[in-house]
Design a protein around this motif. Sequence first.
Motif, PDB file in Angstrom:
ATOM      1  N   PRO A   1       0.834  -1.108  -0.002  1.00 20.75           N
ATOM      2  CA  PRO A   1      -0.154  -0.040   0.159  1.00 20.75           C
ATOM      3  C   PRO A   1       0.763   1.258  -0.005  1.00 20.75           C
ATOM      4  O   PRO A   1       1.935   1.164   0.779  1.00 20.75           O
ATOM      5  N   PHE A   2       0.580   2.306  -1.035  1.00 25.97           N
ATOM      6  CA  PHE A   2       0.996   3.609  -0.818  1.00 25.97           C
ATOM      7  C   PHE A   2       2.448   3.603  -1.227  1.00 25.97           C
ATOM      8  O   PHE A   2       3.290   4.616  -0.918  1.00 25.97           O
TER       9      PHE A   2
ATOM     10  N   PHE B   1       2.708   7.295  -7.203  1.00 25.26           N
ATOM     11  CA  PHE B   1       2.380   8.482  -6.386  1.00 25.26           C
ATOM     12  C   PHE B   1       1.875   8.228  -5.063  1.00 25.26           C
ATOM     13  O   PHE B   1       1.879   6.739  -4.767  1.00 25.26           O
ATOM     14  N   SER B   2       1.769   8.894  -4.058  1.00 27.54           N
ATOM     15  CA  SER B   2       1.796   8.917  -2.729  1.00 27.54           C
ATOM     16  C   SER B   2       0.270   8.019  -2.536  1.00 27.54           C
ATOM     17  O   SER B   2       0.332   7.530  -1.388  1.00 27.54           O
ATOM     18  N   ASP B   3      -0.479   8.199  -3.378  1.00 27.17           N
ATOM     19  CA  ASP B   3      -1.826   7.752  -3.179  1.00 27.17           C
ATOM     20  C   ASP B   3      -2.052   6.110  -3.787  1.00 27.17           C
ATOM     21  O   ASP B   3      -3.078   5.482  -3.900  1.00 27.17           O
ATOM     22  N   THR B   4      -1.138   5.480  -4.332  1.00 25.11           N
ATOM     23  CA  THR B   4      -0.965   4.501  -5.407  1.00 25.11           C
ATOM     24  C   THR B   4      -0.257   3.401  -4.593  1.00 25.11           C
ATOM     25  O   THR B   4       0.542   3.753  -4.026  1.00 25.11           O
ATOM     26  N   ASP B   5      -0.800   1.991  -4.855  1.00 25.17           N
ATOM     27  CA  ASP B   5      -0.011   1.053  -4.429  1.00 25.17           C
ATOM     28  C   ASP B   5       0.923   0.557  -5.356  1.00 25.17           C
ATOM     29  O   ASP B   5       1.054   0.818  -6.698  1.00 25.17           O
TER      30      ASP B   5
END
Length: 335
Positions: free
Chosen positions: A30-31, A35-39
């Motif tokens: 996770p994260f 990008f910071s919000d992608t796995d």
Amino acid sequence: MKKLLTNDEFNRALLSLSKEYDIYAPVTLPFKGTFSDTDLVKYEKITKLEEINLKDKSYYSAKEILLPIRQTIFYFNENEFKKPEGRTKKALVLLRSCDLHAIERVDNIYLNNKFADEYYADAKKMVKFAVIGCPGKGWESCFCASMGTNTTENYNLGLTFKDGAVYTHIKDEELNEFFNDGKEEEFQMEFVTENVEKVTVPENIKLEDIINDEMWRDYDRCIKCGRCNFVCPTCTCFTTQDIFNRDNSKTGERRRVWASCHVDGFSTMAGGHEFRQKSGDRMRFKVMHKISDYKKRFGTHMCIGCGRCDDACPEYISYINCINKLSKKLGDNNE
């Protein structure tokens, strides 16, 4: 041996296996993505079914289990050098058909070339492969059917996850003892038969016909980051580094580290001469190696059609489109 196991029975088998094997499979981090919000989906050790990501394509392949990103070749001091201890525990790797074909491509480079690489050979002896089926048409950027890597029978263990159960085909006698549960059942691997993307690879390419073609200038927008090489399961290039200890500069270690033909400095010669300074020329070099040069030596295309290079490129350069464009230009497109 062919068996049908419940998820709980399969987990018991994995738990038993993990005592003798490091088990690797694609997992979700996770994260940890771009990008910071992608796995991020990559290969990690697992001990149970629920940890495996069966839905998504892994960003990286399983190549690094056999060919680490950074590997110590030897330790040295002013009098001697010493080879480090290799893998001491066996490994079982769960991967897709295309990625098993990729391992075979890497085998040719490291085992079946002019000489065998002892580090790779030692690691390969310790690894077994379990192939996971790919139902449907694969993922959006896959073109394994075009490259003939969508099916394989060269696995130690075949796995199909369906209707809350696990269908197994155990071809390796050493693995039989770990699958005591379950019942005998016919096994049918779910292989991709057709992809959304289709690629026509031109045959009998002559370098002189395309070396100065203007199409390569379209790829000068490449920023030379090397992502396409690092996610590719068949790229095998590396550089060497000597790392000296801070407290004693006469001791240290020599490492080999993944390298990229797209990155500045990879082909720099003594005196500072640089081959292929333009990004488009580096693209041409990579493409020719994947679909022509390698095949001349080993009889198969180096590219296995996983599409990871297209997924990873920040400039949206499409290797798929490049191959089809080259095929049309050479008049080999059969569409």
